[in-house]
Design a protein around this motif. Sequence first.
Motif, PDB file in Angstrom:
ATOM      1  N   LYS A  12       1.567   7.525  -0.615  1.00 28.60           N
ATOM      2  CA  LYS A  12       2.027   8.619  -1.471  1.00 28.60           C
ATOM      3  C   LYS A  12       0.841   9.457  -1.952  1.00 28.60           C
ATOM      4  O   LYS A  12       0.876  10.686  -1.905  1.00 28.60           O
ATOM      5  CB  LYS A  12       2.761   8.014  -2.681  1.00 28.60           C
ATOM      6  N   GLN A  13      -0.224   8.760  -2.369  1.00 29.15           N
ATOM      7  CA  GLN A  13      -1.412   9.459  -2.849  1.00 29.15           C
ATOM      8  C   GLN A  13      -2.046  10.316  -1.757  1.00 29.15           C
ATOM      9  O   GLN A  13      -2.440  11.446  -2.003  1.00 29.15           O
ATOM     10  CB  GLN A  13      -2.457   8.435  -3.326  1.00 29.15           C
ATOM     11  N   TYR A  27       0.803  -1.206   0.000  1.00 32.34           N
ATOM     12  CA  TYR A  27       0.000   0.000   0.000  1.00 32.34           C
ATOM     13  C   TYR A  27       0.847   1.271   0.000  1.00 32.34           C
ATOM     14  O   TYR A  27       0.363   2.330   0.314  1.00 32.34           O
ATOM     15  CB  TYR A  27      -0.942   0.009   1.209  1.00 32.34           C
ATOM     16  N   ASP A  30       1.952   3.063  -2.358  1.00 33.73           N
ATOM     17  CA  ASP A  30       1.476   4.088  -3.275  1.00 33.73           C
ATOM     18  C   ASP A  30       0.274   4.834  -2.718  1.00 33.73           C
ATOM     19  O   ASP A  30       0.068   5.998  -3.018  1.00 33.73           O
ATOM     20  CB  ASP A  30       1.125   3.481  -4.631  1.00 33.73           C
ATOM     21  N   LEU A  31      -0.508   4.126  -1.908  1.00 36.60           N
ATOM     22  CA  LEU A  31      -1.645   4.790  -1.272  1.00 36.60           C
ATOM     23  C   LEU A  31      -1.135   5.878  -0.334  1.00 36.60           C
ATOM     24  O   LEU A  31      -1.666   6.982  -0.302  1.00 36.60           O
ATOM     25  CB  LEU A  31      -2.497   3.772  -0.498  1.00 36.60           C
TER      26      LEU A  31
END
Lengths: 248, 262
Positions: free
Chosen positions: B19-20, B14, B16-17
């Motif tokens: 980061k988002q 997760y 990238d989550l």
Amino acid sequence: MSDKRIMIDVDHVTIRFNMASEKVDNLKEYFVKLVKKELMFQEFLAVKDVSFQVRAGEAWGLIGANGSGKSTLLKAISGILKPYKGSITVNGSVAPLIELGAGFDGNMTARENIFLNGCILGHSEKFMQEHFDEIVDFAELHQFLDTPIKNYSSGMRARLGFSVATMVQPDILIVDEILAVGDYKFRKKCEQRMQQLLKGGTTLLYVSHNISEVKRLCDHALWLDKGVTRMQGDVDTVSDAYMEEMQK
Amino acid sequence: MKKLKSYAREFWRYRDLLKQLVSRDIKLKYRRSFLGYVWSVLNPLLIMLVMTVVFSTMFSRNIENFPVYLFCGQLLFNFMNNSTHQAIFSITGNAALLKKTYVPKYIFTVAKITSGMVDLLFSMGALVIVLIATRSSFTPYMLLSPLVIVQLYIFCVGSGLFLAQANVFFRDIQYIYNAVTTAWMYLTPIFYPLEALPQKLSWAVSHLNPMFFYVSQFRDLIYLGQLPDMTTVLSGCVAALAVLVLGMWSFMRSKDKFILYI
């Protein structure tokens, strides 16, 4: 049939729910509740001792009146809730469509939300980049890509949410009465996509109050009544019995 | 051990989550304002300016190069203060989402602290401006300052996790914590020198207040241009790790019950 892999094994599952009431009229009641630890937590069993097994490629419809525990059961299978008793074993990737666009942030544009939502579903940014066009094509929202989601209609949100969630071929697709807001054309399109996924070997769990839709999509059904299994098995038998009961 | 490994794998999945979520916080913060990201440098600069005027005219304590002295303490304290206050609501505020999809819940808490740290990095730009404006000398020791920020980041993640999970079961935490941080700010030598405190209090502050460990290390590197003493560095690391363990332990113990209370 029985030689197929078991995808979801729900074994004597009971699920607790919190239904603490906010109604505290006086100080005495407040302390009584505080001591009994009921102030914030009051137990309610939403699902009681339910067992069923779903094999690969099957499509199950969950039917029952409002508040009979259908959504709760789906949430437990998606891993959002933990069962209080019993166990749930899930083999394979799950794409839960409990509410479309649950992770959307109204202030961000559709483009940003596609990435955010994809990451919430556990995909990587790179993966989302690769499938970006596919998602936008399916949702047919090209001209609104840079509009904040708060300006979207509920139908448009649903389209975007559905496209993001069904872009991959999941092993298990969980759909909870979400297509009610889409227009006729989009609902048809979604149904087609689901049927296409089913042909590809995806297992489906489907909640709907539209019995004819359930009959069309599913081959098995589970009828829940106040948290207890009333009947399970072949979709026609179960839904006919359900309809009969409802019309009484 | 096996459990920890699977947690690490999940966190990696997760990432990238995270980061988002961080980029969302930063994007939305200044969206639709004319100056946009300039505010993240301008804002601390303006506040520092006000505080310098207030404190250098009201108190006649002679701290050399007061703007830099003040700024070093204030930057770190503000980071801790803002990020943990945001983290308190990281679980209760995302209730709608957590009820609808499965996501590792601590991601939201860690994201809030991380956005706070990105803000801190922007403010470092303001610090550089202040250093130039006050003609302070630049020393190679300044390059070590990220090590202090890492300690503080770990400390904040730990306290954020603890506060976020406690707030789910006991919403009064948010109000109590307001009072706690106010007291904490006055007990940290940000705009006064440690020596200004009575002896007993100054002993307590310099031995028991974790923020003091970080602020004084940071000040040694930036303001005094010297290496901090090893005891302070060690105390800072130990405090950070201890709080992280406390936070993770309390969070893991109660995370499965969140859904029933949010």
